[in-house]
Design an enzyme around this catalytic site. Structure first.
Site, short mmCIF file in Angstrom:
data_model
loop_
_atom_site.label_atom_id
_atom_site.label_comp_id
_atom_site.label_asym_id
_atom_site.label_seq_id
_atom_site.Cartn_x
_atom_site.Cartn_y
_atom_site.Cartn_z
CG ASP A 48 -6.91 -2.64 -4.18
OD1 ASP A 48 -7.67 -1.85 -3.59
OD2 ASP A 48 -5.71 -2.80 -3.88
CG HIS B 270 -6.10 -2.58 -0.45
ND1 HIS B 270 -5.21 -2.04 -1.34
CD2 HIS B 270 -5.66 -2.20 0.79
CE1 HIS B 270 -4.28 -1.36 -0.68
NE2 HIS B 270 -4.53 -1.44 0.61
CB CYS C 76 -0.96 -0.05 1.19
SG CYS C 76 -2.25 1.22 1.17
#
Length: 467
Positions: free
Chosen positions: A306, A335, A151
Site C-alpha cells: 500500500d 490499497h 481508509c
C-alpha cells in the site's frame, strides 16, 4: 550475421502480425467502448434505511437464512464512492460478509454542497456516524455493533470507538491512516507542514474538489497512472473480462467526491501533520479522543504494498490502545487490491469473517457451537493437507491439484525466461513472490490484477510448473 533474406522475411511476418492484431482490436473497439460507458457497479441489492443531509445508510439484503446477531456497519472514506467495496459480485466485500451470515450496513456519505463547507470531523464522527450506529443498534436490537472502517473511514471509526466504546463490540480497521510519525508514506510527505498549507486550498475552493485530490494521487506514480495502465488496456482489449474489470475501476476512479473544507483542514493538520490521534491529543469539539477507551477487540487489515497508507501508518496503533485483544492481518496486495482482487477474497476476507465470528456473542441463530471433537477433526484435516515432504500444493485453472517441487518453489521470479525486474515488481504487488506462488496462480485472475498479457502469464505459469 543473419541472412538478409531471412531478416526481410521476419520483418514482413512481424508487420503482418501487427496489422492483424490492429485489425482485430479495431473490430472489437466499439464493443469495448460500450462496456466502458455502461459497465455496472454496486449490484448487491440494498435499501436506504436512514438519511441525513447528503448521507444515506444502506442495508443489504441478507444472503443466508441464519444470520449472526451482531451486525456490521461499514464506514468508508469521504473522498470516493463506497461501491469499491461492492465493485462486482465475485469481488465484493459486501457480498463476502453477507455470505458469511452477517447483517451488513454501509454509510454512503454523498457529496457535500457549498453549504457543507463548515462540516468538521466532529460532525462526521459524533453526529453522522453516531446517528447511523444508533439506527443499526435499534434495528438489530443489539447494544453493541461491529464496525469495519476503510481508509479515512477507518480513521474516523477509531475516533468513534474511543468516544463511544459502549456501542462498539468489535472494531476492524482496513488500510486506515492512524500513525504519522515519519513512516507514514507519500501522503505524510505530501501533507508535511513545511510544504503544504491546507488552508490555502480551502480558502481557494471552499470544499476540496475531487479533481484536485485525483491529481495528487495520480502523481504518486505518474507513469503507471497515466501511461502504463492504458498500454495494458490496449494490449488486453480483446479480453472482455479484463475490459469489464478495467471499466469498473476507471468508473470508480472518475467518480471522486469533493471533501468538506473544514474536515479536510482538520484531517491534514491534526492527523497527518501533528499526529494527534496517535499521540492521544486529538480533540473533537470539546471531547478528547482518548485511545485508552478502546478496550474492545481490534483487527488491523493492512496491505503490504500500500503506497497510500503503508503498514507503518496503521500497525503501531495497536500498541497505543488499551485493548488486550488485537490482531494484524497483513496481506501482499495494494490499497485497492485488498478490496477488489480475487486473491484477497479467496484468502484474506475469509480470515476477516472468521475473526468477527470468533468474537460474536453467540453463533448463528439456530446453529450450534462447534464441539471439541469437530474442532480436533478440522485440525487433523489441516495436518493431512500439509505436504510432509516439504512440497507445496497448488490448484490450476481447472481446479486440479498440482505438485510444486519444494526445492524450486522459493526460487526468484526472475529465474524464469521473460520475467525481468519490472515484471517481477508487478507480480510482487499482486502477491506473487516466488516461483511456487506463480505455479499455483490463476492466469486469468493474475492478468486482470496486473494488466499483463494473459498469454505471457500463461507462459510463465507453464515454466513455473515445469521446474
Amino acid at each position: 550475421m543473419k541472412n538478409p533474406y531471412t531478416l526481410a522475411m521476419d520483418m514482413q511476418r512481424q508487420a503482418w502480425e501487427g496489422a492483424a492484431e490492429l485489425a482485430e482490436k479495431t473490430r472489437v473497439a466499439p464493443e469495448r467502448t460500450e462496456t466502458l460507458e455502461n459497465v455496472e457497479v454496486g449490484q448487491t441489492p440494498s435499501e436506504v434505511v436512514y438519511e441525513e443531509n447528503k448521507l444515506e445508510l444502506l442495508h443489504y439484503e441478507p444472503k443466508t437464512e441464519n444470520q449472526h446477531d451482531v451486525p456490521i456497519l461499514v464506514v468508508y472514506a469521504l473522498i470516493n464512492k463506497p461501491y469499491i467495496l461492492d465493485l462486482q459480485p465475485d469481488r465484493s466485500v459486501v457480498q463476502t460478509l453477507l455470505e458469511a451470515g452477517f447483517d451488513v450496513y454501509l454509510i454512503d456519505w454523498g457529496e457535500p454542497s457549498a453549504l457543507d463547507r463548515s462540516l468538521t470531523l466532529e460532525d462526521y464522527v459524533t453526529r453522522y456516524i453516531d446517528n447511523c450506529v444508533d439506527v443499526v443498534r435499534d434495528r438489530s436490537g443489539e447494544d453493541e455493533i461491529n464496525i469495519l472502517g476503510y481508509c479515512m473511514g477507518g480513521t474516523k471509526s477509531a475516533m468513534y470507538a474511543a468516544l463511544y466504546p459502549e456501542k462498539v463490540k468489535n472494531l476492524a480497521l482496513m488500510a486506515s491512516g492512524l500513525c504519522f510519525a515519519g513512516d507514514g508514506g507519500v501522503l505524510e510527505l505530501w501533507g508535511a507542514e513545511d510544504y503544504y498549507d491546507p488552508d490555502r486550498v480551502t480558502n481557494t475552493y471552499g470544499n476540496v474538489p475531487a479533481e484536485f485530490l485525483d491529481v495528487g494521487f495520480a502523481l504518486m506514480d505518474p507513469v503507471a497512472n497515466n501511461v502504463t495502465k492504458y498500454v495494458r488496456f490496449y494490449d488486453n482489449m480483446d479480453d472482455e473480462d479484463f475490459v469489464e474489470n478495467f471499466a469498473r475501476m476507471e468508473r470508480w476512479l472518475s467518480e471522486g467526491i469533493d471533501v468538506a473544507g473544514a474536515a479536510y483542514e482538520e484531517f491534514i493538520t491534526d492527523i497527518y501533520q501533528e499526529n494527534k490521534l496517535m499521540e492521544n491529543e486529538l480533540v473533537l469539539g470539546d471531547r478528547r479522543v482518548d485511545l485508552e477507551n478502546i478496550e474492545m477487540p481490534v483487527l488491523q487489515i493492512v496491505a503490504e504494498y500500500d503506497h497510500l497508507i503503508p503498514p507503518n501508518a496503521s500497525k503501531p496503533f495497536n500498541d497505543a490502545i488499551a485493548s488486550e485483544d488485537t490482531e494484524i492481518l497483513e496481506f501482499p496486495t495494494g490499497h485497492i487490491g485488498m478490496s477488489v482482487s480475487s486473491r484477497s477474497h479467496d484468502e484474506l476476507w475469509p480470515q476477516v469473517c472468521e475473526w468477527f465470528e470468533e468474537r460474536a456473542e453467540s453463533d448463528l441463530e439456530g446453529g450450534a457451537e462447534p464441539d471439541a471433537e469437530s474442532a480436533a477433526a478440522e485440525e487433523s484435516d489441516a495436518a493431512l493437507a500439509a505436504d510432509v515432504d516439504g512440497d507445496e500444493t497448488g490448484v490450476d485453472e481447472a481446479g486440479v491439484e498440482i505438485e510444486i517441487d519444494g526445492t524450486d518453489s522459493d526460487a526468484d521470479l526472475t529465474d524464469l525466461s521473460g520475467i525481468g525486474e519490472a515484471y517481477a515488481d508487478d507480480l510482487h504487488e499482486a502477491g506473487i513472490e516466488t516461483i511456487g506462488d506463480l505455479a499455483a496462480a490463476d492466469a486469468a485472475d493474475l492478468a486482470t490484477e496486473t494488466g499483463i498479457s494473459p498469454a505471457r502469464i500463461e507462459d510463465w505459469i507453464e515454466q513455473a510448473r515445469s521446474r
